[in-house]
Design a protein around this motif. Structure first.
Motif, PDB file in Angstrom:
ATOM      1  N   THR A  28       0.884  -1.072   0.098  1.00 29.23           N
ATOM      2  CA  THR A  28      -0.110  -0.046   0.005  1.00 29.23           C
ATOM      3  C   THR A  28       0.881   1.217   0.054  1.00 29.23           C
ATOM      4  O   THR A  28       1.978   1.239   0.751  1.00 29.23           O
ATOM      5  CB  THR A  28      -1.023  -0.087   1.365  1.00 29.23           C
ATOM      6  N   MET A  30       0.449   5.975  -1.199  1.00 25.13           N
ATOM      7  CA  MET A  30      -0.218   7.009  -1.891  1.00 25.13           C
ATOM      8  C   MET A  30       0.603   7.499  -3.144  1.00 25.13           C
ATOM      9  O   MET A  30       1.806   7.639  -3.058  1.00 25.13           O
ATOM     10  CB  MET A  30      -0.318   7.918  -0.963  1.00 25.13           C
ATOM     11  N   GLY A  34      -2.207  11.872  -4.706  1.00 28.33           N
ATOM     12  CA  GLY A  34      -3.032  11.682  -3.359  1.00 28.33           C
ATOM     13  C   GLY A  34      -4.003  10.579  -3.516  1.00 28.33           C
ATOM     14  O   GLY A  34      -4.579  10.255  -2.606  1.00 28.33           O
ATOM     15  N   GLN A  35      -4.095   9.761  -4.660  1.00 24.61           N
ATOM     16  CA  GLN A  35      -4.730   8.549  -4.621  1.00 24.61           C
ATOM     17  C   GLN A  35      -4.082   7.225  -4.165  1.00 24.61           C
ATOM     18  O   GLN A  35      -2.879   7.059  -4.420  1.00 24.61           O
ATOM     19  CB  GLN A  35      -5.077   8.209  -6.195  1.00 24.61           C
ATOM     20  N   PRO A  36      -4.815   6.383  -3.228  1.00 29.50           N
ATOM     21  CA  PRO A  36      -4.410   5.190  -2.818  1.00 29.50           C
ATOM     22  C   PRO A  36      -3.844   4.163  -3.834  1.00 29.50           C
ATOM     23  O   PRO A  36      -4.451   4.140  -4.922  1.00 29.50           O
ATOM     24  CB  PRO A  36      -5.337   4.760  -1.782  1.00 29.50           C
ATOM     25  N   CYS A  71       7.078   6.784  -5.636  1.00 30.39           N
ATOM     26  CA  CYS A  71       6.719   7.166  -4.200  1.00 30.39           C
ATOM     27  C   CYS A  71       7.888   7.081  -3.012  1.00 30.39           C
ATOM     28  O   CYS A  71       8.843   6.248  -3.094  1.00 30.39           O
ATOM     29  CB  CYS A  71       5.666   6.183  -3.734  1.00 30.39           C
ATOM     30  N   TYR A  74       6.392   2.970   1.311  1.00 28.40           N
ATOM     31  CA  TYR A  74       5.308   2.063   0.948  1.00 28.40           C
ATOM     32  C   TYR A  74       5.012   1.157   2.164  1.00 28.40           C
ATOM     33  O   TYR A  74       6.114   1.116   2.876  1.00 28.40           O
ATOM     34  CB  TYR A  74       5.320   1.349  -0.221  1.00 28.40           C
ATOM     35  N   ARG A 106      -2.721   4.884   9.475  1.00 26.41           N
ATOM     36  CA  ARG A 106      -1.580   5.380   8.953  1.00 26.41           C
ATOM     37  C   ARG A 106      -0.386   4.672   9.714  1.00 26.41           C
ATOM     38  O   ARG A 106      -0.657   4.385  11.036  1.00 26.41           O
ATOM     39  CB  ARG A 106      -1.440   6.780   9.343  1.00 26.41           C
ATOM     40  N   THR A 111       2.713   6.565   6.106  1.00 26.81           N
ATOM     41  CA  THR A 111       2.324   5.641   5.050  1.00 26.81           C
ATOM     42  C   THR A 111       0.727   4.955   5.404  1.00 26.81           C
ATOM     43  O   THR A 111       0.887   4.549   6.308  1.00 26.81           O
ATOM     44  CB  THR A 111       3.369   4.651   4.776  1.00 26.81           C
ATOM     45  N   LEU A 112      -0.073   4.814   4.097  1.00 28.41           N
ATOM     46  CA  LEU A 112      -1.330   4.292   4.100  1.00 28.41           C
ATOM     47  C   LEU A 112      -1.079   2.802   4.350  1.00 28.41           C
ATOM     48  O   LEU A 112      -0.126   2.248   3.750  1.00 28.41           O
ATOM     49  CB  LEU A 112      -2.014   4.337   2.824  1.00 28.41           C
TER      50      LEU A 112
END
Length: 170
Positions: A28, A30, A34-36, A71, A74, A106, A111-112
């Motif tokens: 995972t 971003m 800004g989209q996952p 990115c 992650y 988070r 990080t998501l």
């Protein structure tokens, strides 16, 4: 001396590789927009304890490749045996739709990541990338990690295997 050409075809090679059981992860992140981003990945290994490094690979054909190469961080979420539906969900469809109704949070570095039901998680700095064959090998430097007592989801012989529960092992 160069390598000899293979004496097998791709389907035979895939079947032979399938004899090695692997854990199942969802990576995972971003995107810059800004989209996952998120996808199921079974090619995950440890590399080094000092510094703490892990690797995973992604097909050059992946629609998420460019975003994941750019990115900064992650999370590699190691799925538990109870998360088969999540593994299948993140293996198909478009990235934003994969997250609909999925509990996220988070990691300590922001990080998501997926919820606390995972067997383990690794928040990584996107350290290096290596193009090899039809894949890109991603090396992450682990900044934060955690684990639960959950048993992992396993992929073997082209399908998902649920890890035996302790009462089944007697």
């Amino acid at each position: 001396m160069p390598a000899s050409p293979p004496d097998f075809d791709a389907p035979f090679f895939r079947t032979a590789l399938g004899r090695f059981a692997t854990g199942v992860t969802v990576v995972t992140a971003m995107g810059e927009d800004g989209q996952p981003i998120g996808m199921t990945v079974s090619s995950f290994n440890s590399v080094s304890l000092n510094p703490p490094l892990v690797l995973w690979s992604l097909s050059r054909d992946s629609s998420s490749l460019a975003a994941l190469q750019r990115c900064q961080r992650y999370v590699i979420n190691v799925l538990s045996a109870d998360q088969l539906a999540l593994a299948k969900r993140f293996a198909s469809g478009s990235a934003p739709e994969r997250y609909t109704g999925v509990h996220t949070q988070r990691a300590p570095g922001g990080t998501l990541m997926l919820g606390s039901e995972c067997a383990a998680w690794f928040e990584c700095h996107n350290r290096s990338r290596y193009e090899e064959g039809d894949h890109v090998i991603m090396v992450g430097e682990v900044e934060h990690c955690g684990h639960s007592g959950a048993l992992p989801l396993v992929y073997h012989a082209g399908g998902f295997d649920l890890t035996p529960q302790p009462e089944q092992m007697r």
